[in-house]
Design an enzyme around this catalytic site. Structure first.
Site, PDB file in Angstrom:
ATOM      1  N   HIS A  55       0.831  -1.208   0.000  1.00  0.00           N
ATOM      2  CA  HIS A  55       0.000   0.000   0.000  1.00  0.00           C
ATOM      3  C   HIS A  55       0.867   1.260   0.000  1.00  0.00           C
ATOM      4  O   HIS A  55       0.563   2.228  -0.700  1.00  0.00           O
ATOM      5  CB  HIS A  55      -0.964  -0.001   1.187  1.00  0.00           C
ATOM      6  CG  HIS A  55      -1.898  -1.182   1.188  1.00  0.00           C
ATOM      7  ND1 HIS A  55      -2.623  -1.545   2.284  1.00  0.00           N
ATOM      8  CD2 HIS A  55      -2.205  -2.076   0.220  1.00  0.00           C
ATOM      9  CE1 HIS A  55      -3.342  -2.624   1.988  1.00  0.00           C
ATOM     10  NE2 HIS A  55      -3.086  -2.964   0.748  1.00  0.00           N
ATOM     11  N   HIS A 212      -9.373  -1.526  -4.815  1.00  0.00           N
ATOM     12  CA  HIS A 212      -8.275  -1.939  -3.936  1.00  0.00           C
ATOM     13  C   HIS A 212      -7.341  -2.925  -4.646  1.00  0.00           C
ATOM     14  O   HIS A 212      -6.129  -2.920  -4.423  1.00  0.00           O
ATOM     15  CB  HIS A 212      -8.759  -2.532  -2.615  1.00  0.00           C
ATOM     16  CG  HIS A 212      -7.598  -2.784  -1.711  1.00  0.00           C
ATOM     17  ND1 HIS A 212      -7.004  -1.778  -0.975  1.00  0.00           N
ATOM     18  CD2 HIS A 212      -6.845  -3.891  -1.510  1.00  0.00           C
ATOM     19  CE1 HIS A 212      -5.955  -2.270  -0.351  1.00  0.00           C
ATOM     20  NE2 HIS A 212      -5.827  -3.551  -0.656  1.00  0.00           N
ATOM     21  N   ASP A 216      -3.313  -2.702  -4.939  1.00  0.00           N
ATOM     22  CA  ASP A 216      -2.361  -3.790  -4.674  1.00  0.00           C
ATOM     23  C   ASP A 216      -1.463  -4.038  -5.885  1.00  0.00           C
ATOM     24  O   ASP A 216      -0.246  -4.236  -5.753  1.00  0.00           O
ATOM     25  CB  ASP A 216      -3.114  -5.086  -4.357  1.00  0.00           C
ATOM     26  CG  ASP A 216      -3.626  -5.130  -2.926  1.00  0.00           C
ATOM     27  OD1 ASP A 216      -3.149  -4.362  -2.075  1.00  0.00           O
ATOM     28  OD2 ASP A 216      -4.518  -5.969  -2.670  1.00  0.00           O
ATOM     29  N   HIS A 239      -1.404 -10.995  -5.016  1.00  0.00           N
ATOM     30  CA  HIS A 239       0.019 -10.665  -4.907  1.00  0.00           C
ATOM     31  C   HIS A 239       0.913 -11.723  -5.548  1.00  0.00           C
ATOM     32  O   HIS A 239       1.912 -11.401  -6.186  1.00  0.00           O
ATOM     33  CB  HIS A 239       0.408 -10.493  -3.436  1.00  0.00           C
ATOM     34  CG  HIS A 239      -0.299  -9.343  -2.782  1.00  0.00           C
ATOM     35  ND1 HIS A 239      -0.150  -8.038  -3.208  1.00  0.00           N
ATOM     36  CD2 HIS A 239      -1.185  -9.300  -1.764  1.00  0.00           C
ATOM     37  CE1 HIS A 239      -0.899  -7.249  -2.461  1.00  0.00           C
ATOM     38  NE2 HIS A 239      -1.532  -7.984  -1.572  1.00  0.00           N
TER      39      HIS A 239
HETATM   40 ZN   LIG Z   1      -4.032  -4.540  -0.276  1.00  0.00          ZN
END
Ligand SMILES: [Zn+2]
Length: 290
Positions: A55, A212, A216, A239
């Site tokens: 973030h 969001h 990321d 991720h």
């Molecule tokens: Zn995140």
């Protein structure tokens, strides 16, 4: 955890310094340093780790900070409310200085994609950074969401920064049983139960969840150490796939060229080799109360 952003010279990049450890070791924000990508992106160098980097890295990329030393007196970047708002506000208060150097870009020249089942991340040529993201969660408040976003002077603060991380109660319970997320609460992101949202106050954007995911992805792509130029498309990724994609892309030099560019930054006309005064950025977006 205490966190301080210190100015750094051109070509320094983003580095984290663990001030709580002897000799204050440094961990670079670089894709070679990624050691863990479940739920969040953890970096490590010489056995020293920094967790939940994405973030803050997204905020730095989003507002145009290339060179900074991030001093930290713990192993985790603070999660705050699960968004990048606090970081953007801190950077806004501190101000940004333009530096006498060119910004380095990785310009994609041939499409490249990485698939994993029905998830994928791809990139195709473009003159600026554009991100299209699609998620699909079988939940009445989420479902299928798609967003298309361009990086410009204001778009990160306006469109992405306030989007909070989200999770599902059943997953959080399982993670806490396994010793994770010990400090996690409704203050640190959106929590869904089977039918609704446990947080009061509702969404900050109607499609906050997919925004969001863009946040990321930007934080993970910042680990390239250069600015990506191209259209990134992602579907049901996270991720782990973001990171694998970036590493595979960088290993394919036939798909991109590296270039130094004097593109305008943050709406401020670029003046090469002229020292600029500290600029306090104009912002168009008022963050929701936290
Ligand atoms: Zn995140």
């Amino acid at each position: 955890v205490g966190l301080r952003l210190q100015p750094a010279p051109p070509d320094f990049g983003v580095r984290f310094q663990r001030r709580d450890l002897a000799q204050a070791p440094v961990v670079r924000a670089h894709h070679d340093c990624v050691v863990h990508t479940a739920y969040a992106t953890t970096l490590a160098e010489n056995g020293v780790t920094v967790a939940i980097t994405e973030h803050l890295l997204a905020a730095l990329l989003g507002v145009g900070v290339d060179n900074v030393l991030v001093e930290l007196d713990g192993s985790e970047i603070p999660i705050f409310d699960g968004s990048a708002s606090h970081f953007v506000n801190l950077i806004r208060k501190a101000g940004i200085r333009q530096q006498p150097a060119l910004r380095r870009h990785l310009k994609v020249t041939r499409p490249f994609a990485l698939h994993d089942g029905d998830s994928y991340v791809s990139i195709s040529p473009g003159d600026s950074l554009k991100v299209s993201y699609t998620i699909d969660f079988p939940h009445p408040l989420v479902g299928r969401q798609t967003t298309v976003w361009h990086l410009d002077a204001f778009s990160f603060a306006r469109d992405i920064a306030a989007a909070r991380t989200f999770g599902f109660l059943k997953d959080l319970k399982r993670m806490q049983e396994n010793g994770g997320l010990r400090g996690g609460s409704l203050e640190n992101g959106i929590v869904f139960d089977e039918r609704g949202m446990l947080n009061g106050g509702g969404f900050r954007y109607p499609d906050e969840c997919v925004r969001h995911k863009v946040l990321d992805l930007l934080g993970d792509m910042a680990l390239a150490g250069v600015h990506l130029l191209g259209h990134v498309e992602a579907r049901k990724a996270g991720h782990t796939l973001h990171h694998r994609f970036l590493q595979e892309l960088i290993r394919q030099p036939k798909h991109y060229e590296l270039m130094d560019s004097a593109r305008p930054v943050l709406g401020i006309p670029h003046a090469r080799f002229v020292k600029q005064p500290l600029v306090h950025l104009p912002w168009r977006y008022d963050f929701p109360p936290l």
